[in-house]
Design an enzyme around this catalytic site. Structure first.
Site, short mmCIF file in Angstrom:
data_model
loop_
_atom_site.label_atom_id
_atom_site.label_comp_id
_atom_site.label_asym_id
_atom_site.label_seq_id
_atom_site.Cartn_x
_atom_site.Cartn_y
_atom_site.Cartn_z
N ASP A 250 0.85 -1.19 0.00
CA ASP A 250 0.00 0.00 0.00
C ASP A 250 0.89 1.24 0.00
OD1 ASP A 250 -1.91 1.93 0.27
OD2 ASP A 250 -2.44 1.44 2.35
N LYS A 257 1.48 8.03 0.31
CA LYS A 257 1.89 8.11 1.72
C LYS A 257 3.23 8.84 1.83
CE LYS A 257 -0.19 3.81 3.41
NZ LYS A 257 -1.11 4.39 4.40
N ASP A 268 0.33 -4.74 4.88
CA ASP A 268 -1.08 -4.44 4.62
C ASP A 268 -1.83 -5.65 4.05
OD1 ASP A 268 -2.89 -2.43 5.10
OD2 ASP A 268 -2.78 -1.57 3.09
N ASP A 327 -5.70 6.42 -0.63
CA ASP A 327 -5.06 5.65 0.43
C ASP A 327 -6.09 4.92 1.30
OD1 ASP A 327 -3.00 4.59 1.87
OD2 ASP A 327 -2.56 6.41 3.01
N ARG A 331 -10.85 -0.44 2.21
CA ARG A 331 -12.32 -0.51 2.29
C ARG A 331 -12.94 -0.73 0.92
NH1 ARG A 331 -12.71 5.24 5.20
NH2 ARG A 331 -10.67 4.52 5.88
N1 BES Z 1 -3.13 0.42 5.30
C1 BES Z 1 -3.52 1.66 5.79
C2 BES Z 1 -3.81 1.68 7.29
C3 BES Z 1 -2.66 1.41 8.22
C4 BES Z 1 -1.94 2.46 8.75
C5 BES Z 1 -2.34 0.12 8.60
C6 BES Z 1 -0.90 2.21 9.62
C7 BES Z 1 -1.28 -0.13 9.45
C8 BES Z 1 -0.57 0.92 9.98
C9 BES Z 1 -4.79 2.14 5.10
O1 BES Z 1 -4.97 1.73 3.79
C10 BES Z 1 -4.78 3.63 5.10
O2 BES Z 1 -3.86 4.18 4.53
N2 BES Z 1 -5.75 4.25 5.73
C11 BES Z 1 -5.83 5.66 5.80
C12 BES Z 1 -7.27 6.04 5.66
C13 BES Z 1 -7.50 7.50 5.50
C14 BES Z 1 -6.90 7.99 4.20
C15 BES Z 1 -8.98 7.76 5.52
C16 BES Z 1 -5.28 6.09 7.17
O3 BES Z 1 -5.49 5.38 8.15
O4 BES Z 1 -4.63 7.11 7.23
ZN ZN Z 2 -4.03 -0.10 3.29
ZN ZN Z 3 -4.02 2.98 2.36
#
Ligand code: BES
Ligand code: ZN
Ligand code: ZN
Length: 483
Positions: A250, A257, A268, A327, A331
């Protein structure tokens, strides 16, 4: 590591070292033969001390709860791994169930001795390879060979299922692509009893109109895979379906990111990897449920063909999704996989995902979130997983947070309008893809905190922890007892 039971007292067993647990402040421990030695033991409840020419290792425990035993074994292992010894003997410590106590000890050693060193030139070799249980029991309980041997075999199954998942999650993204995940799933199915595996490629995803899943994959040179395993014993009591987020990497996509946050994103895929560990464990434990694992495997990459913030995706279920952040891709993949999963009419539907950073912020790195509509199911789940030692807590939905994922142009937005409550709004997004008849049968587990360990804790070594595997295997084991 090898575990065996010798139906003898601890003093008559031959081994390189004896491991002794000191429980609470009870200094009159019956396995301490030399009081002179013992007076040097500085009890802090969490200390370890080595005595008598390295013939005995004392470990302090606060209680003999199952997870305390696992942690104590990890402490013992961490001392013993630096010594040139091959075997250790240990008495049995049980407060309630002997089988479960033995099982916890086996899990503690197996989990804490797992390492990911395939890319190290200098691999540290550990000589300790045998743990011998004696028939002495801390509470003078009567020991039977069957109880100890069942504990050993179940502990090994549990821990090996977790370690299997860890190996998948730890593997680097260059090697661990969706195709590799599909190959591993196929190989796993061949080695297990009553398990079949079907793998679907892009053409199937297109036919099924899984446009949310496909969008995430669009700018990846590695094609996606939908992987579906089914474990079917004779006369199953219920059908339990697991869905796993399998982002083999990811990067965040166009909503890229920052560098520091991208590191560890090979993890991920932890949700999907956990479903494989669960199938392995369930088949080996011969659990009396029909169990499905549905894995959504893809990368989230960046390129000229990337899906974009502002896009609208029509998901498999027909619900339209405004993309506001690429990101928030997990979901999207889960939306289509959950829709597919409901075609198989689950009695219980559980998805697992490293879904949100917000869950890590809210609960810390050790605890998973339990989300869903059905309070009874969520709290029952929390109760039934207790023995597993995995930490999880309930995060409740509410109508105010629901408002935050509304979209002006589509049925739902993939990014909430506030970053507060991010793990709950992510859960509420998934809920949009759960049909009314399954609302009360569904649980979402956000394992983002514990899935990847950057600083070793308890019996979890650096790297993947296999979060979700023991939790769900214990859940099903306990559930089977109730039916
Ligand atoms: N894979 C990440 C979530 C994650 C973050 C897992 C840190 C493990 C450690 C997910 O896909 C993500 O990036 N989520 C975003 C969502 C946001 C953009 C609404 C997040 O948590 O920042
Ligand atoms: Zn993710
Ligand atoms: Zn993500």
């Amino acid at each position: 590591m090898q575990f065996q039971f010798e139906n003898k007292s601890i003093t008559s067993i031959k081994a390189d070292i004896e491991i002794i647990f000191i429980i609470d402040k009870n200094l009159k421990h019956k396995f301490i033969q030399d009081n002179n030695e013992f007076k040097f033991f500085n009890y802090k409840g969490d200390s370890e001390l080595f005595l008598n020419d390295k013939k005995r290792l004392y470990i302090g425990l606060k209680s003999i709860e199952y997870d305390e035993l696992r942690v104590a074994c990890a402490k013992a292992f961490n001392v013993l791994k630096n010594l040139n010894i091959k075997s250790a003997k240990i008495a049995i410590y049980a407060s309630k169930c002997i089988k479960m106590s033995v099982q916890s000890i086996v899990e503690g050693f197996e989990l804490s001795s797992h390492t990911f060193d395939k890319y190290k030139s200098d691999k540290k070799s550990v000589t300790l390879n045998k743990i011998i249980f004696s028939n002495d029991e801390y509470n003078d309980k009567k020991i039977t060979k069957d109880e100890v041997e069942d504990g050993i075999s179940h502990g090994l199954i549990m821990a090996k299922a977790v370690n299997f998942t860890k190996d998948i999650v730890n593997e680097i993204p260059e090697i661990y692509t969706p195709i590799k995940m599909a190959e591993d799933a196929k190989t796993l199915a061949k080695t297990l009893k009553n398990v079949e595996c079907n793998v679907f490629d892009e053409s199937f995803l297109k036919k099924e109109k899984m446009n949310a899943f496909l969008a995430v994959n669009r700018s990846s040179t590695n094609p996606p895979r939908l992987i579906h395993l089914i474990y079917k014993p004779k006369k199953p009591l219920k059908r339990i379906i697991f869905v796993g987020k399998g982002l083999t990497y990811d990067s965040g996509g166009l909503s890229l990111k920052p560098s520091d946050y991208m590191v560890t994103m090979k993890s991920d895929k932890s949700g999907a990897a956990a479903t494989l560990g669960i199938i392995k464990g369930a088949s080996e434990l011969e659990l009396p449920f029909e169990i499905h694992a549905i894995l959504g495997a893809t990368e989230n990459m960046i390129g000229g063909n990337s899906f974009k913030p502002d896009d609208v995706l029509i998901s498999r279920s027909g619900v339209s999704i405004e993309v506001r952040n690429t990101d928030a891709e997990g979901r999207l993949v889960l939306a289509d996989c959950l829709s597919y999963a409901q075609d198989f009419k689950p009695d219980i539907l559980i998805d697992m995902a490293t879904l949100t950073g917000a869950c890590v912020v809210g609960l810390g790195e050790y605890t998973s979130g339990i989300l869903g509509n059905n309070d009874e199911l969520k709290y029952k789940f929390k109760t039934l997983i207790k023995k597993s030692g995995e930490l999880a807590t309930v995060l409740d939905f509410n109508a105010y947070l629901s408002e935050l994922i509304k979209s002006n142009i589509a049925d739902v937005s993939n990014n909430a309008s506030s970053r507060y409550g991010g793990s709950i709004t992510a859960g509420l997004f998934l809920d949009k893809f759960i049909k009314d008849e399954y609302k009360d049968k569904w649980i979402h587990l956000d394992i983002a905190g514990p899935a990847y360990v950057e600083k070793a804790w308890g019996y979890n070594t650096f790297g993947a922890s296999g979060a979700g595997v023991r939790m769900n295997l214990y859940f099903m084991q306990e559930l089977a007892k109730e039916i």
